[in-house]
Write an enzyme that holds these catalytic residues in place. Structure first.
Site, short mmCIF file in Angstrom:
data_model
loop_
_atom_site.label_atom_id
_atom_site.label_comp_id
_atom_site.label_asym_id
_atom_site.label_seq_id
_atom_site.Cartn_x
_atom_site.Cartn_y
_atom_site.Cartn_z
N LYS A 276 0.87 -1.18 0.00
CA LYS A 276 0.00 0.00 0.00
C LYS A 276 0.90 1.22 0.00
O LYS A 276 2.05 1.15 0.43
CB LYS A 276 -0.87 0.03 1.25
N ASP B 248 -7.04 4.14 -4.46
CA ASP B 248 -7.68 3.99 -3.14
C ASP B 248 -8.31 5.35 -2.85
O ASP B 248 -8.57 6.12 -3.79
CB ASP B 248 -6.66 3.58 -2.07
P1 NDP Z 1 -12.98 7.58 -2.52
O1 NDP Z 1 -11.90 8.55 -2.36
O2 NDP Z 1 -13.55 7.33 -3.87
O3 NDP Z 1 -14.21 7.96 -1.57
C1 NDP Z 1 -14.06 7.99 -0.19
C2 NDP Z 1 -15.40 8.34 0.44
O4 NDP Z 1 -15.31 8.17 1.85
C3 NDP Z 1 -15.78 9.80 0.22
O5 NDP Z 1 -17.18 9.91 0.23
C4 NDP Z 1 -15.17 10.48 1.45
O6 NDP Z 1 -15.81 11.69 1.80
C5 NDP Z 1 -15.39 9.43 2.50
N1 NDP Z 1 -14.32 9.52 3.51
C6 NDP Z 1 -12.99 9.35 3.30
N2 NDP Z 1 -12.31 9.53 4.44
C7 NDP Z 1 -13.25 9.81 5.37
C8 NDP Z 1 -13.17 10.07 6.75
N3 NDP Z 1 -11.99 10.10 7.40
N4 NDP Z 1 -14.34 10.30 7.41
C9 NDP Z 1 -15.53 10.28 6.75
N5 NDP Z 1 -15.65 10.02 5.44
C10 NDP Z 1 -14.53 9.80 4.77
O7 NDP Z 1 -12.45 6.22 -1.88
P2 NDP Z 1 -12.89 4.73 -2.16
O8 NDP Z 1 -14.37 4.63 -2.35
O9 NDP Z 1 -12.01 4.19 -3.20
O10 NDP Z 1 -12.48 4.04 -0.78
C11 NDP Z 1 -13.35 3.94 0.34
C12 NDP Z 1 -12.88 2.80 1.23
O11 NDP Z 1 -12.88 1.59 0.47
C13 NDP Z 1 -11.46 2.94 1.77
O12 NDP Z 1 -11.40 2.33 3.05
C14 NDP Z 1 -10.63 2.11 0.80
O13 NDP Z 1 -9.44 1.65 1.39
C15 NDP Z 1 -11.60 0.98 0.52
N6 NDP Z 1 -11.37 0.23 -0.71
C16 NDP Z 1 -11.15 0.87 -1.91
C17 NDP Z 1 -10.95 0.13 -3.06
C18 NDP Z 1 -10.71 0.76 -4.39
O14 NDP Z 1 -10.33 0.05 -5.32
N7 NDP Z 1 -10.89 2.05 -4.56
C19 NDP Z 1 -10.96 -1.34 -3.03
C20 NDP Z 1 -11.28 -1.90 -1.74
C21 NDP Z 1 -11.45 -1.11 -0.64
P3 NDP Z 1 -15.11 13.08 1.43
O15 NDP Z 1 -15.16 13.17 -0.06
O16 NDP Z 1 -15.92 14.10 2.12
O17 NDP Z 1 -13.70 12.99 1.95
O1 2IT Z 2 -7.98 -1.70 -0.75
C1 2IT Z 2 -7.88 -2.21 -1.88
O2 2IT Z 2 -8.01 -3.43 -2.06
C2 2IT Z 2 -7.63 -1.33 -3.02
N1 2IT Z 2 -7.55 -0.13 -2.84
C3 2IT Z 2 -7.43 -1.91 -4.39
C4 2IT Z 2 -6.00 -2.38 -4.53
C5 2IT Z 2 -5.61 -2.81 -5.92
O3 2IT Z 2 -4.41 -3.08 -6.08
O4 2IT Z 2 -6.43 -2.88 -6.82
#
Ligand code: NDP
Ligand code: 2IT
Length: 459
Positions: A138, A178
Site C-alpha cells: 500500500k 484507493d
Molecule cells: P474515494 O476517495 O472514492 O471515496 C471515499 C469516500 O469516503 C468519500 O465519500 C469520502 O468523503 C469518505 N471519507 C474518506 N475519508 C473519510 C473520513 N476520514 N471520514 C468520513 N468520510 C470519509 O475512496 P474509495 O471509495 O475508493 O475508498 C473507500 C474505502 O474503500 C477505503 O477504506 C478504501 O481503502 C476501501 N477500498 C477501496 C478500493 C478501491 O479500489 N478504490 C478497493 C477496496 C477497498 P469526502 O469526499 O468528504 O472525503
Molecule cells: O484496498 C484495496 O483493495 C484497493 N484499494 C485496491 C487495490 C488494488 O491493487 O487494486
C-alpha cells in the site's frame, strides 16, 4: 488429543497473543492502526500457529508482521500560484511471497505510516484470499486533493512518479487507486511512468480503458461487496429482495455498491461524505445514482446538494448513517467508521448483515459485538476484495495484450467472490452453523502466505 480443554487452549492462545503484541507494539511505537490490524489477525491465527511446529520454528508470526521494505520520499510540486509545495509519500512493500507487491495508493491529508502499514498488512491477506498471484503493498501521500485544480493534481501525480517509478514494475510492485486516487490520478501516474521507463506495461491498475484499463474495474469493489453480501444471505436462505440498506461514503466503492444493490433488488437509503449523511426513505434509485455519479465524479461536489435536488430526503450534518434502521449495512468510507455504539444500534434495529466496503470499517469492539450477536459480518479483506481481483484481471489482460468483455470480467469477478466466500465458510464455520467470517478469512489467507514463506526458508 490435547490434554487441555478448548477453553484452556483459548486462554493459552490469548496469553501468547498478548505477549506477541507487546513485542510488536515495542517495535512499532505509536502505530495504533497497524497494531489493531495485526491483533485482529493474531487473535484468529495464534491457535493454529501454536499447534504447528514448523510455523513456530520458522518464526512466521514475527516475519509476516514485518514489512519487506518501506520507501519514504518527498514530493515537491508547484501550485497554480507558483508556490513550491512539498508532501511526504510512502510505499509499504509488505510481503511478496505469493506474487509481486500489489495494493492501492491513498491521497489524504491524514495518511501516515501507521495507516499505510495496516492497509498493506490487510492487503497481503486480502490478496491471498483472491487465489491470484498477488503480494501485499500500500502507499500514498499526505496530499489533499480537495480544492486542487486539475493541473495541480496532474503536477503532483507526475512528481510523485519521478521517484516511485524506480520501485515498481509489472513483476515487482503494481499500485492502484484507493481513497483520493481514481482513474484520473492513475492515468497521470501511468503517463509519467511510461515516459520515464519507456515501457508500456501493466505497472498500475485502474487505468482508463483507452490505455490498458479493464472494463468493470471502476465498478468492481462496490459490485464485489454486494456479491459477497448476497453469498452470505443465500447461505442462510435469504436474498437481497426488498432489503433496506445503509451505505456510508460516496466514493468509488459506495457508488457502485449502491448500483449493484439496486440491480439485485435491494434498496439503499443512505449515502454520506465527511460532512454528514443523507437519509432518503424512498431509496436511491438509478436516476438518483446517475445524478450522484455526476456530483461526485465530475463536479466533485458535496453530498448535501442531494436534498436540494430530491424531495423527501434529509441531510444530517456531521453524523453517520448507522442510526437508521436497516437490514444491511455497507460501510464504504474509511477505517473504524463503525464504533461499538453504532454496532449496538445496528443490532438493536435488527441488522442482518454488515459487509465492509472500507478496510477495517469496524473497531475491534464493534466487530466483537456483531459476531456475538450472530450478525453475518464480513471483514473488508474478504468483502471488498473485488477491487484487487479486477486489478489482477487487468494485469492479466495487459500481459496477454487482450481486452476482455464486460460480461467476462463481471462473471469472473462474481466467481472469485464466491470462491472467497467458500474459503471463509470452510475455515470459519462453527459447530452451530454460524460462520465467523473474520476467523475464516484470516485463517484461509494466512495459511497460503505462511506456507510459501516456509517453502522459501529463512529469507
Ligand atoms: P474515494 O476517495 O472514492 O471515496 C471515499 C469516500 O469516503 C468519500 O465519500 C469520502 O468523503 C469518505 N471519507 C474518506 N475519508 C473519510 C473520513 N476520514 N471520514 C468520513 N468520510 C470519509 O475512496 P474509495 O471509495 O475508493 O475508498 C473507500 C474505502 O474503500 C477505503 O477504506 C478504501 O481503502 C476501501 N477500498 C477501496 C478500493 C478501491 O479500489 N478504490 C478497493 C477496496 C477497498 P469526502 O469526499 O468528504 O472525503
Ligand atoms: O484496498 C484495496 O483493495 C484497493 N484499494 C485496491 C487495490 C488494488 O491493487 O487494486
Amino acid at each position: 488429543m490435547s490434554i487441555l480443554s478448548t477453553t484452556e487452549m483459548a486462554e493459552a492462545a490469548q496469553v501468547v497473543v498478548e505477549r506477541f503484541m507487546r513485542g510488536l507494539i515495542r517495535r512499532n511505537p505509536g502505530e495504533t492502526e497497524f497494531h489493531q490490524s495485526v491483533r485482529g489477525v493474531a487473535d484468529s491465527v495464534t491457535p493454529l500457529i501454536l499447534g504447528n511446529d514448523v510455523y513456530r520454528r520458522m518464526r512466521i508470526a514475527d516475519r509476516i508482521t514485518e514489512p519487506d521494505r518501506i520507501i519514504i520520499f518527498r514530493v515537491s510540486w508547484e501550485d497554480d500560484k507558483g508556490n513550491v509545495r512539498a508532501n511526504r509519500a510512502w510505499r509499504v512493500q509488505f510481503n511478496n511471497s505469493i506474487g509481486p507487491y500489489k495494493g492501492g495508493l491513498r491521497f489524504h491529508p491524514e495518511v501516515n505510516l501507521s495507516v499505510l502499514k495496516f492497509l498493506a498488512f490487510e492487503q497481503t491477506f486480502k490478496n491471498s484470499l483472491t487465489g491470484l498471484p498477488l503480494g501485499g503493498a500500500k502507499g500514498g501521500a499526505n496530499f489533499n486533493p480537495k480544492g486542487k485544480s486539475e493541473s495541480e493534481v496532474m503536477r503532483f501525480c507526475h512528481s510523485l512518479m519521478v521517484e516511485m517509478y524506480r520501485h515498481i514494475g509489472d513483476d515487482v510492485d503494481v499500485p492502484a487507486g484507493d481513497v483520493g486516487v481514481g482513474q484520473r490520478e492513475i492515468s497521470y501516474m501511468f503517463g509519467q511512468y511510461k515516459r520515464l521507463a519507456n515501457r508500456f506495461e501493466g505497472v498500475l491498475t485502474g487505468k482508463g480503458v483507452s490505455h490498458g484499463g479493464s472494463l468493470v474495474h471502476t465498478e468492481s469493489s462496490g459490485y464485489g461487496v454486494v456479491y459477497f453480501t448476497l453469498n452470505m444471505l443465500e447461505r442462510t436462505g435469504q436474498s437481497l429482495d426488498g432489503k433496506r440498506c445503509s451505505v456510508s461514503g460516496s466514493g468509488n466503492v459506495a457508488l457502485y455498491a449502491i448500483e449493484m444493490l439496486t440491480r439485485l433488488g435491494g434498496k439503499a437509503v443512505t449515502i454520506s461524505d465527511s460532512s454528514g449523511f443523507i437519509y432518503d426513505p424512498d431509496g436511491i434509485d438509478t436516476d438518483k445514482l446517475e445524478w450522484l455519479k455526476d456530483l461526485k465524479q465530475v463536479r466533485r461536489g458535496r453530498i448535501e446538494e442531494y436534498v436540494e435536488r430530491f424531495d423527501g430526503a434529509a441531510f444530517h450534518p456531521d453524523k453517520q448513517p448507522w442510526g437508521v434502521p436497516v437490514d444491511i449495512a455497507l460501510p464504504c468510507a474509511t477505517h473504524n467508521e463503525i464504533s461499538e455504539e453504532s454496532a449496538r444500534t445496528l443490532i438493536h434495529n435488527g441488522v442482518v448483515a454488515v459487509a465492509e466496503g472500507s478496510n477495517m470499517s469496524c473497531t475491534p469492539r464493534a466487530a466483537r459485538r456483531l459476531v456475538d450477536a450472530r450478525v453475518l459480518y464480513a471483514p473488508g479483506k474478504a468483502a471488498n476484495a473485488g477491487g484487487v481481483v479486477a486489478s489482477g484481471f487487468e494485469q492479466t489482460q495487459n500481459a496477454q495484450r487482450m481486452a476482455w468483455t464486460k460480461e467476462e470480467v463481471d462473471s469472473r469477478l462474481r466467481s472469485v467472490m464466491r470462491t472467497i466466500h467458500r474459503k471463509c465458510v470452510d475455515y470459519g464455520e462453527q459447530s452451530d452453523g454460524y460462520v465467523n467470517y473474520v476467523t475464516g478469512a484470516n485463517l484461509a489467507a494466512f495459511v497460503k502466505v505462511a506456507d510459501a514463506m516456509v517453502a522459501y526458508g529463512a529469507v
